[in-house]
Design an enzyme around this catalytic site. Sequence first.
Site, PDB file in Angstrom:
ATOM      1  N   ASP A  80      -1.927   1.477   7.157  1.00 12.56           N
ATOM      2  CA  ASP A  80      -1.459   0.870   5.874  1.00 12.56           C
ATOM      3  C   ASP A  80      -1.146  -0.337   5.802  1.00 12.56           C
ATOM      4  O   ASP A  80      -1.152  -0.982   4.608  1.00 12.56           O
ATOM      5  CB  ASP A  80       0.110   1.912   5.718  1.00 12.56           C
ATOM      6  CG  ASP A  80      -0.196   3.488   5.670  1.00 12.56           C
ATOM      7  OD1 ASP A  80      -1.531   3.624   5.417  1.00 12.56           O
ATOM      8  OD2 ASP A  80       0.576   4.247   5.710  1.00 12.56           O
ATOM      9  N   GLU A 124      -2.204  -1.049  -5.737  1.00  7.68           N
ATOM     10  CA  GLU A 124      -3.415  -0.393  -6.342  1.00  7.68           C
ATOM     11  C   GLU A 124      -3.316   0.339  -7.134  1.00  7.68           C
ATOM     12  O   GLU A 124      -2.108   1.060  -7.330  1.00  7.68           O
ATOM     13  CB  GLU A 124      -3.824   0.219  -4.935  1.00  7.68           C
ATOM     14  CG  GLU A 124      -5.323   0.319  -4.492  1.00  7.68           C
ATOM     15  CD  GLU A 124      -5.543   1.139  -3.177  1.00  7.68           C
ATOM     16  OE1 GLU A 124      -6.721   1.187  -2.930  1.00  7.68           O
ATOM     17  OE2 GLU A 124      -4.686   1.650  -2.567  1.00  7.68           O
ATOM     18  N   ASP A 146       0.858  -1.252  -0.098  1.00  5.56           N
ATOM     19  CA  ASP A 146      -0.082  -0.036   0.189  1.00  5.56           C
ATOM     20  C   ASP A 146       0.918   1.281   0.012  1.00  5.56           C
ATOM     21  O   ASP A 146       1.982   1.268   0.718  1.00  5.56           O
ATOM     22  CB  ASP A 146      -0.921   0.136   1.250  1.00  5.56           C
ATOM     23  CG  ASP A 146      -1.864   1.266   1.148  1.00  5.56           C
ATOM     24  OD1 ASP A 146      -2.308   1.606   0.219  1.00  5.56           O
ATOM     25  OD2 ASP A 146      -1.971   1.710   2.258  1.00  5.56           O
TER      26      ASP A 146
END
Length: 403
Positions: free
Chosen positions: A378, A296, A212
């Site tokens: 996170d 992502e 992330d």
Amino acid sequence: MKKSYRYRIYPNKEQKTLLEQHFGGTRFIYNRSLFIKNLMYSKFKINVTEIDLNNNLKLLKELHPWLKDQNSQSLQQANKNLLTGFKNFFEGNGAYPTRKNKKDQNFSFQVPQNYQINLTTSKIYLPKIGWMKIVLHRDFLDKEFIENELVTKEVNGEIILDQKLNRKFDIFKTLTVSRTSAGRYHVSILIDNHVPEPEPVEFDEKTTVGIDVGLKSFAALSTGEIIDNPRFLNTSLDRLKKLQRDVSRMKKGSRNRKKAVLKLAKHHQLIQNQRNDFQHKLSMKIISESQATCIEDLNVKGMVRNHCLAQSISDVGWSEFIRKLTYKAEWYGKTILQIGRFEASSKLCNVCGYKKDDLTLDIREWECPSCKTLHDRDINASINIKKIALNNLSTAGTAGRAC
Ligand SMILES: [Zn+2]
């Protein structure tokens, strides 16, 4: 994958003499070492090693001072080649090594290290020979390597490929210099472009990592690891601000302003280099420690425009990092799995699936109201990214089979 690139070079008269001496010198060492190896084995049953032969070079140089003018690494390479010949023979892949003859038209020697190529002026540097003109009729180096200064350096605005810079990437292997019977000289550069084997590496839940993008830190991994932004970057950014102030304070068109602008430009380059270096090391680490990486698909431009996070996001250079991660994955047959940016990876509890809708950006840690797990924001997100990516994959797989 290894690939060879051959280019014509144009040595001057003096350099031609030096090249001829190297052809002769490496041939001399090869033949001499072959003689020693045969003799020691037939007389004393001693198996002479590469180290023995290289140690013997010192003595040979005393006895034949003309060898002292030659590139030692090229001479050592002659020993290496001889032993490779023996190894191949004993493994049934070649004939027993024999003496090299001038008549064989075998005019070549190898330069394993420390060669340079000036890509701007088309010149090549070989140790003990110097700079010569080279005709680079086709590209041998991916633009990516130059853009990221992986193996090149800039000297007075000229881009120079330096084999020494290559050590951590191991792209540039041995260079071979040769002369045709027509008297043309060539170099052949052996390049390992790290193109992956056609078969991708298999992965499973255990060998997959989720990442992330961090805001306070650089990134968080599903393994629980937090990757901090490198400290030098902050120091450099402070200096950048100071240099920017210097420029704006000076009178336009003045000599001092020009000087300050140059300083600022150089510092920008330094930061770029530092960031690249950090990203290369980290992406390499992640790619080598896992078989698949889940990320992502962030629309960085959108985020920079909409938030006061602009500074931190552009600074961490997330999209550039993803680019590096992706091509390194390709080199090694590893997989990158992307999930959409609207999948709520931060707000879900990775343990029980509870969705915390009121999670705002300033909350770094939270406790799941349902299962009471304490989350680092996170790391929780990175675990979810991994889960969602693997889940998407298995759903897609099932759908595929159903069709
Ligand atoms: Zn929970």
